[in-house]
Design a protein around this motif. Structure first.
Motif, PDB file in Angstrom:
ATOM      1  N   GLU A 223       0.837  -1.202   0.000  1.00 49.63           N
ATOM      2  CA  GLU A 223       0.000   0.000   0.000  1.00 49.63           C
ATOM      3  C   GLU A 223       0.872   1.251   0.000  1.00 49.63           C
ATOM      4  OE1 GLU A 223      -4.000   0.213   2.538  1.00 49.63           O
ATOM      5  OE2 GLU A 223      -2.228   0.673   3.703  1.00 49.63           O
ATOM      6  N   ASN A 224       0.450   2.244  -0.756  1.00 52.66           N
ATOM      7  CA  ASN A 224       1.128   3.550  -0.762  1.00 52.66           C
ATOM      8  C   ASN A 224       2.605   3.485  -1.168  1.00 52.66           C
ATOM      9  OD1 ASN A 224      -1.107   5.099   0.110  1.00 52.66           O
ATOM     10  ND2 ASN A 224      -0.774   4.382   2.208  1.00 52.66           N
ATOM     11  N   LEU A 225       2.946   2.491  -1.963  1.00 50.71           N
ATOM     12  CA  LEU A 225       4.341   2.423  -2.412  1.00 50.71           C
ATOM     13  C   LEU A 225       4.563   3.320  -3.632  1.00 50.71           C
ATOM     14  CD1 LEU A 225       7.148   1.126  -2.145  1.00 50.71           C
ATOM     15  CD2 LEU A 225       6.356  -0.717  -3.626  1.00 50.71           C
ATOM     16  N   ALA A 226       3.551   3.386  -4.476  1.00 55.03           N
ATOM     17  CA  ALA A 226       3.704   4.162  -5.712  1.00 55.03           C
ATOM     18  C   ALA A 226       3.450   5.644  -5.434  1.00 55.03           C
ATOM     19  CB  ALA A 226       2.735   3.652  -6.766  1.00 55.03           C
ATOM     20  N   PRO A 227       4.260   6.515  -6.007  1.00 54.35           N
ATOM     21  CA  PRO A 227       4.080   7.952  -5.792  1.00 54.35           C
ATOM     22  C   PRO A 227       2.731   8.451  -6.322  1.00 54.35           C
ATOM     23  CG  PRO A 227       6.174   7.492  -6.887  1.00 54.35           C
ATOM     24  CD  PRO A 227       5.403   6.218  -6.864  1.00 54.35           C
ATOM     25  N   THR A 228       2.152   9.384  -5.575  1.00 59.23           N
ATOM     26  CA  THR A 228       0.959  10.065  -6.041  1.00 59.23           C
ATOM     27  C   THR A 228       1.417  11.386  -6.654  1.00 59.23           C
ATOM     28  OG1 THR A 228      -0.106   9.158  -4.103  1.00 59.23           O
ATOM     29  CG2 THR A 228      -1.319  10.847  -5.277  1.00 59.23           C
ATOM     30  N   GLY A 229       0.757  11.810  -7.715  1.00 58.80           N
ATOM     31  CA  GLY A 229       1.114  13.077  -8.340  1.00 58.80           C
ATOM     32  C   GLY A 229       2.381  12.948  -9.154  1.00 58.80           C
TER      33      GLY A 229
ATOM     34  N   LEU B 193       6.602  14.711  -7.636  1.00 57.16           N
ATOM     35  CA  LEU B 193       7.273  14.246  -6.421  1.00 57.16           C
ATOM     36  C   LEU B 193       8.689  14.816  -6.299  1.00 57.16           C
ATOM     37  CD1 LEU B 193       7.198  12.410  -3.894  1.00 57.16           C
ATOM     38  CD2 LEU B 193       8.210  10.612  -5.300  1.00 57.16           C
TER      39      LEU B 193
ATOM     40  N   VAL C 143      11.512   6.740   0.942  1.00 50.39           N
ATOM     41  CA  VAL C 143      11.738   7.242  -0.407  1.00 50.39           C
ATOM     42  C   VAL C 143      12.684   6.307  -1.174  1.00 50.39           C
ATOM     43  CG1 VAL C 143      12.689   9.153  -1.756  1.00 50.39           C
ATOM     44  CG2 VAL C 143      11.276   9.626   0.244  1.00 50.39           C
TER      45      VAL C 143
ATOM     46  N   MET D  61      10.677   3.432  -2.337  1.00 46.94           N
ATOM     47  CA  MET D  61       9.824   3.792  -3.476  1.00 46.94           C
ATOM     48  C   MET D  61      10.619   3.842  -4.772  1.00 46.94           C
ATOM     49  SD  MET D  61       7.858   6.971  -1.689  1.00 46.94           S
ATOM     50  CE  MET D  61       7.540   7.805  -3.243  1.00 46.94           C
TER      51      MET D  61
ATOM     52  N   LEU E  81       5.445   5.944   4.241  1.00 45.22           N
ATOM     53  CA  LEU E  81       4.839   5.710   2.927  1.00 45.22           C
ATOM     54  C   LEU E  81       3.429   6.284   2.898  1.00 45.22           C
ATOM     55  CD1 LEU E  81       5.975   2.087   1.992  1.00 45.22           C
ATOM     56  CD2 LEU E  81       6.672   4.236   0.910  1.00 45.22           C
ATOM     57  N   THR E  82       2.707   6.127   4.003  1.00 42.27           N
ATOM     58  CA  THR E  82       1.352   6.686   4.045  1.00 42.27           C
ATOM     59  C   THR E  82       1.413   8.207   3.935  1.00 42.27           C
ATOM     60  OG1 THR E  82       0.728   4.871   5.504  1.00 42.27           O
ATOM     61  CG2 THR E  82      -0.794   6.722   5.362  1.00 42.27           C
TER      62      THR E  82
ATOM     63  N   ILE F 265       3.694  10.017   2.667  1.00 39.65           N
ATOM     64  CA  ILE F 265       4.224  10.470   1.379  1.00 39.65           C
ATOM     65  C   ILE F 265       3.209  10.252   0.257  1.00 39.65           C
ATOM     66  CG2 ILE F 265       6.043  10.092  -0.355  1.00 39.65           C
ATOM     67  CD1 ILE F 265       7.883   9.210   1.984  1.00 39.65           C
ATOM     68  N   ASN F 266       2.561   9.112   0.281  1.00 41.00           N
ATOM     69  CA  ASN F 266       1.788   8.740  -0.910  1.00 41.00           C
ATOM     70  C   ASN F 266       0.282   8.627  -0.737  1.00 41.00           C
ATOM     71  OD1 ASN F 266       4.032   8.610  -2.608  1.00 41.00           O
ATOM     72  ND2 ASN F 266       4.557   6.574  -1.863  1.00 41.00           N
ATOM     73  N   HIS F 267      -0.224   8.829   0.463  1.00 42.53           N
ATOM     74  CA  HIS F 267      -1.680   8.750   0.587  1.00 42.53           C
ATOM     75  C   HIS F 267      -2.304   9.865  -0.241  1.00 42.53           C
ATOM     76  CE1 HIS F 267      -5.733   8.631   2.081  1.00 42.53           C
ATOM     77  NE2 HIS F 267      -5.455   7.503   2.713  1.00 42.53           N
ATOM     78  N   PRO F 268      -3.211   9.507  -1.149  1.00 41.75           N
ATOM     79  CA  PRO F 268      -3.730  10.511  -2.083  1.00 41.75           C
ATOM     80  C   PRO F 268      -4.362  11.723  -1.378  1.00 41.75           C
ATOM     81  CG  PRO F 268      -4.523   8.311  -2.647  1.00 41.75           C
ATOM     82  CD  PRO F 268      -3.759   8.178  -1.377  1.00 41.75           C
TER      83      PRO F 268
ATOM     84  N   LEU G 127      -2.286  14.740  -0.677  1.00 42.21           N
ATOM     85  CA  LEU G 127      -1.832  15.556  -1.805  1.00 42.21           C
ATOM     86  C   LEU G 127      -3.026  16.239  -2.480  1.00 42.21           C
ATOM     87  CD1 LEU G 127       0.746  16.341  -3.255  1.00 42.21           C
ATOM     88  CD2 LEU G 127       0.396  14.440  -4.818  1.00 42.21           C
TER      89      LEU G 127
ATOM     90  N   TRP H  29       1.563  19.451   1.206  1.00 42.88           N
ATOM     91  CA  TRP H  29       2.174  18.116   1.384  1.00 42.88           C
ATOM     92  C   TRP H  29       3.553  18.237   2.033  1.00 42.88           C
ATOM     93  CZ3 TRP H  29       6.740  16.043  -0.282  1.00 42.88           C
ATOM     94  CH2 TRP H  29       6.878  14.641  -0.228  1.00 42.88           C
TER      95      TRP H  29
END
Lengths: 423, 649
Positions: free
Chosen positions: A188-194, A197, A231, A234, B567-568, B570-573, B576, B637
């Motif tokens: 979960e949440n491994l892939a970058p959002t947006g 980055l 990071v 990721m 990770l949460t 950094i990447n929780h939608p 952002l 963020w």
């Protein structure tokens, strides 16, 4: 962002300070426990397949004459398992069955705790779980992959008591597991959002650097180090290990489409990428209405998953360095398997450089309830834990301070490892 | 041996560093508590303590050492050559056995010097403590704050430590909001405070926050966490966890405190509760301390001792404490008060418990010493209770506990409250108050305990006194050239505020505020199902969030989050997706400049305005973003991912 490699993490600093006060190595009020028979210098990886709820031994690896399931021969003469597991029967050379587990606790949670930690639960403090122990003892330092990952392989009945969660307790929070909730979707949440980055990280890095300069403190270092590790993970090529879709469809099918098989495959990928301990949990083995029917249904995917894992590891030359363990918190009552049964049950080891192709211990074949008693070589939870640790190259003597200033060895000092397995 | 547990580390550090601080004051002689007991604990108490008494010798206390064992007294005051203890360790006869580590020359020197100096103890010195204010009256909070500061400053001066500066307004504002309401201030609240020119604005803010219902909510959640084990093991009730009940208990407690109800009355309501949970959420207190979904007499005793008396009895459940002079008898005589009540997560009834008769209890077979022994109810270190009825047991205990002359009750609360603000107690571990574990600042603890009792256990009064003190208002910043040892010493001496980590609830509420997102961050409402999670038995998202983002309850300065939490973040939608509040503002006021928007984002997260450099960097970042909306989202963020966000300065 810069890692604070020149600064000791807070906990290490504390250790040093504390060690100055309690600097001794020996703990006088506990007898030094005798040097265990086997010590290995190098750590090996481990895949623990946890059948939560208590799988029936007579419906899997310890079949009985006149039992509900028929026995079938394996590649090892003299060792039989149930006929529902043909692929595993063909892997018997690489497996060792321990048929004489005996563990005193018939309640789910306390038994799960006992088998995960090697200690009975008490109210004063918690003990570290085996995965956390492995993380702290054989985890690869500064590796971009986590040391300990848990994978949820789902459940087929919502039963079996409260789930045990691996806690590092007095080994330190950094040894907590990283959890995969759905094997086919990875972490979960491994892939970058947006897509910005890099720019965000750059902006953040500048302010973080200034803050760390202004507050050169353990909490800041630990926070920034954890952030950097996330990071790094990721951005690491190795983190692709979390993605099952990179595997050829043929192999994925061989592992079985069930979540369990896919979890086994994911576990192999993770170990390949540097993870030292993977625990796959499949829930729902608490078969109170008879074990025959549900295990008939589970046998095909369990057979495919575990057997393919063993073969796949072997083919890649990884089997000797990867220990696979299949077990639950206890077995089930002889006969139909309706009840919990901790007096005599089975676990399975595979690979790991152990002396496989054998069955350790024996349960009764005759009498009113065949399988009701152990007739040879009882294995307790601490014995089991010591065996597991030694197989992974972990020094079971090492002591850690639990709350109340109690020195706790990693494995209880009374443990007698299974020498027949360790060779 | 690898030392790993944090509590122990803290305890050890405390000994080590405090010794350093104190030896500068009284360098001439070692003391029993600071210098000698750590050595005895390491080498001697395992065989001559509560667990074993080889040679019939117990060395846990001074009287016990005088009493001695089969060989006679272990020590002779002022004469090491005649002391058995010295003779045996000097000759390396003790610890016994070739494979045992003997005492180091330094350790031996400490023991010898201590005996020759006449067996000095900290507790004797501390018997002459002066709390600085008379015990019999409630004082004005500013007067108490001044006395707090005299205690702290005297200690600092004696240890030759220069404390940190007073915090600036931004630092104080954010710290106080988080400590008293569990959430950062809004941008508007922050602006109003920072712009306020009133010289008394700190006191004004303390009063305002203490008057808000959020103070009660935060206080209640804190006590909920202190009263709840992380997970309650229970097979007997199919793994049901009383988290919802614990939440309601916290809310109940918080409302009482917010309404100004005194602590003794609240404690009594908890301790004497009987009936249904539905009308009295405090019923769950005993369920949380019990086992398998049922209350238990010894679990109740342990929880009551730790939370309301500041005393650790967990070792003495099964055997005499090896290191502390608590006996198994004392544990069970306290448990006997709870031996005739029985309950679960929904009710408590009197007269149904496992004890054979009111005021008596049998040590159960699970204890590995003296199982089956019958123990009468008696107050800790006090008289035995005879001739008591079922319904009187717990009320009699409560009478004893909250009596003004029972210093356990007020000291336990004062020490815990101080710990809440400073991340360490005046006594550590915070529930280990006993003669041989003396407070670092005895006068301070006495002052706070006196004031608490004299104010009729007024929680807000004590909070106000502490928050008004310079000690609380000191900065966490120290000049970069201050050495790590000095930093540690200053933290222990309360000469600076350490950086502390937000709790999960603080993080959740601060997110909610900055993102203006009620719905997605409203995890506390019932019926939020878990979307992920290994356990079908997890039940709710709030619990999952707390489990994931929990801080170390024993040490708020310990950063506990790892890769998973990062990770949460950094990447929780959602993190952002920008702030709804800012979006609405930009919509209603299109003339808002980028600088104003950036100011707003800083104020809503870090409770301060950006520096000139930060403004420039932020502007550049927004400018290079594909549009300003994306820029603001990215900026928000970076703000919530900063160390400065999650660490309370």
């Amino acid at each position: 962002m810069e890692a604070n490699s020149n600064k000791l993490p807070r906990r290490d600093y504390l250790k040093l300070v504390a060690a100055g006060v309690l600097s001794g190595v020996s703990v006088p009020w506990f007898e030094r426990f005798a040097t265990a028979a086997v010590q290995k210098s190098r750590g090996k990886a481990c895949i623990l397949l946890w059948m939560d709820g208590g799988p029936s031994q007579q419906h899997t690896f310890d079949p009985k004459p006149n039992g509900e399931f028929k026995s079938a021969s394996t590649t090892v003469p003299g060792i039989q398992i149930v006929e529902q597991l043909p692929q595993l029967a063909a892997c018997m050379d690489d497996m060792a069955i321990v048929r004489s587990m005996t563990t005193e606790i018939n309640g789910h949670y306390d038994a799960k705790y006992f088998l995960h930690t090697g200690y009975k639960r008490n109210t004063a403090f918690e003990h570290p779980a085996i995965g956390c122990i492995a993380s702290s003892q054989i985890g690869l330092a500064r590796h971009d992959m986590p040391a300990f990952v848990t994978i949820d392989a789902g459940f087929d009945r919502d039963d079996g008591g409260r789930l045990y969660r691996s806690v590092p307790a007095y080994l330190g929070a950094e040894h907590a597991p990283l959890a995969v909730h759905e094997p086919t979707q990875g972490l979960e949440n491994l892939a970058p959002t947006g897509d910005d980055l890099a720019a965000r990280l750059q902006l953040l890095a500048a302010s973080e650097r200034r803050f760390a300069e202004r507050y050169p403190q353990p909490a800041v270092n630990t926070k920034q180090a954890a952030f950097d590790r996330a990071v790094t993970l990721m951005q690491s090529k190795r983190s692709k290990a979390f993605r099952l879709d990179e595997e050829p469809q043929k192999l994925r099918d061989a592992y079985g489409t069930h979540k369990f098989g896919q979890s086994c495959l994911l576990a192999r990928r993770l170990v390949e990428a540097g993870v030292m301990f993977v625990e796959v949990v499949h829930r729902g083995w608490d078969d109170h209405n008879g074990a025959a029917k549900p295990i008939s249904a589970r046998a095909p995917w369990m057979d495919a998953g575990l057997a393919t894992l063993i073969r796949d590891l072997k083919q890649r030359g990884m089997l000797d360095d990867t220990l696979v363990v299949w077990m639950g918190e206890f077995g089930r009552t002889p006969g139909d398997g309706n009840g919990h049964f901790c007096r005599a049950w089975s676990s399975v080891f595979a690979g790991g450089g152990l002396k496989t192709g054998q069955a350790i211990g024996k349960t009764s074949e005759t009498g009113k309830n065949p399988g009701n008693d152990i007739v040879d070589r009882p294995v307790t939870a601490p014995d089991f834990m010591a065996t597991l640790c030694l197989a992974l190259g972990i020094d079971t003597h090492r002591e850690f301070l639990a709350p109340g200033l109690r020195p706790m060895p990693l494995v209880e000092k009374t443990a007698k490892p299974i020498k027949e397995l360790l060779g | 041996m690898v030392i790993a547990h944090r509590t122990c580390c803290r305890a050890m550090i405390w000994v080590a560093a405090l010794c350093a601080a104190i030896t500068t004051v009284q360098a001439e002689e070692p003391t029993l508590e600071h210098d000698v007991l750590p050595i005895l604990t390491k080498h001697c108490l395992g065989c001559h303590g509560g667990l074993r008494q080889f040679g019939k010798l117990d060395m846990r206390t001074l009287p016990a050492m005088f009493a001695g064992g089969e060989g006679g007294p272990a020590i002779e005051k002022g004469n090491s050559e005649k002391s058995l203890l010295w003779k045996r360790i000097a000759a390396d006869e003790m610890p016994e056995g070739d494979d045992r580590e003997k005492l180091s020359p330094r350790e031996k020197a400490v023991i010898k010097a201590w005996i020759d100096a006449g067996l000095p103890t900290v507790s004797v010195r501390q018997a002459r403590i002066d709390p600085l204010l008379p015990a019999d009256a409630k004082h004005d909070p500013s007067e108490v704050a001044a006395a707090i500061d005299r205690h702290v400053n005297d200690f600092l001066a004696a240890a030759k430590l220069s404390p940190a500066e007073l915090s600036d307004d931004q630092e104080f504002l954010r710290r106080l909001y988080l400590d008293l309401t569990g959430c950062v201030p809004t941008a508007e609240q922050a602006t109003a405070y920072l712009n306020d020119q009133d010289p008394h604005k700190r006191a004004k803010l303390i009063d305002a926050l203490l008057a808000s219902p959020r103070f009660g909510e935060q206080f209640g959640r804190t006590w909920r966490d202190w009263a709840s084990p992380a997970e309650l093991p229970s097979d007997d009730n199919a793994g049901t966890q009383p988290h919802q009940q614990a939440n309601e208990f916290g809310q109940w407690l918080g409302k009482k405190v917010a309404a100004g109800e005194p602590w003794d009355r609240i404690a009594r309501e908890i301790l004497t509760v009987q009936g249904e949970f539905k009308s009295q959420p405090q019923v769950i207190f005993f369920g949380l301390a019990g086992i398998g979904g049922k209350t238990s007499a010894d679990g109740s005793a342990r929880a009551v001792a730790s939370l309301f008396m500041g005393v650790q009895l967990q070792c003495a459940q099964c055997h005499d404490d090896p290191y502390r002079a608590w006996s198994q008898q004392e544990h069970w005589s306290l448990a006997a008060f709870f031996g005739r009540m029985q309950g679960d997560f929904s009710k408590i009834e009197n007269g149904k418990g496992p004890a054979p008769a009111p005021g008596k209890i049998e040590i159960p077979s699970t204890a590995f010493k003296r199982a089956g022994t019958s123990v009468p109810a008696s107050f800790l270190g006090g008289q035995v209770l005879t001739d008591v009825k079922d319904d009187e047991l717990r009320p009699r205990f409560a009478d004893w506990l909250v009596a003004k002359d029972n210093s356990y009750f007020s000291r336990a609360f004062a020490n815990r409250l101080w710990f809440y603000f400073f991340a360490r107690g005046i006594v550590n571990p915070i529930d280990d108050l006993r003669e041989l574990n003396p407070p670092s600042h005895p006068g301070l603890l006495q002052l706070l305990a006196n004031e608490f009792a004299a104010s009729n256990y007024d929680v807000k009064h004590l909070v106000r006194c502490i928050c008004l003190s310079q000690a609380y208002q000191r900065s966490s910043y120290l000049p970069v050239d201050v050495k790590e040892e000095t930093r540690q010493a200053l933290t222990i001496a309360f000469g600076r505020m350490p950086l502390r980590m937000m709790t999960a609830d603080m993080l959740l509420d601060s997110f909610k505020l900055a993102y203006g997102e009620e719905k997605e961050f409203d995890l506390r409402s019932a019926g939020k199902d878990s979307t992920t999670g290994m356990a079908a038995t997890v039940q709710n998202a709030y619990l999952e969030f707390r489990r994931k983002f929990s801080a170390n309850e024993e040490d708020a300065t310990d950063f506990t989050h790892g890769v998973s939490q990062m990770l949460t973040l950094i990447n929780h939608p959602r993190l952002l997706a920008g702030s709804k509040t800012l979006d609405a503002q930009l919509k209603s006021k299109p003339e808002t400049t980028p600088e104003e928007a950036i100011d707003w984002l800083y104020l809503s997260t870090l409770s301060r305005r950006p520096t000139a450099q930060e403004t420039a960097e932020s502007l550049a970042f927004v400018k290079q973003s594909q549009d300003s909306q994306t820029g603001y989202r990215g900026l928000l963020w970076t703000l919530v991912n900063r160390s400065e966000f999650i660490l309370i300065r």
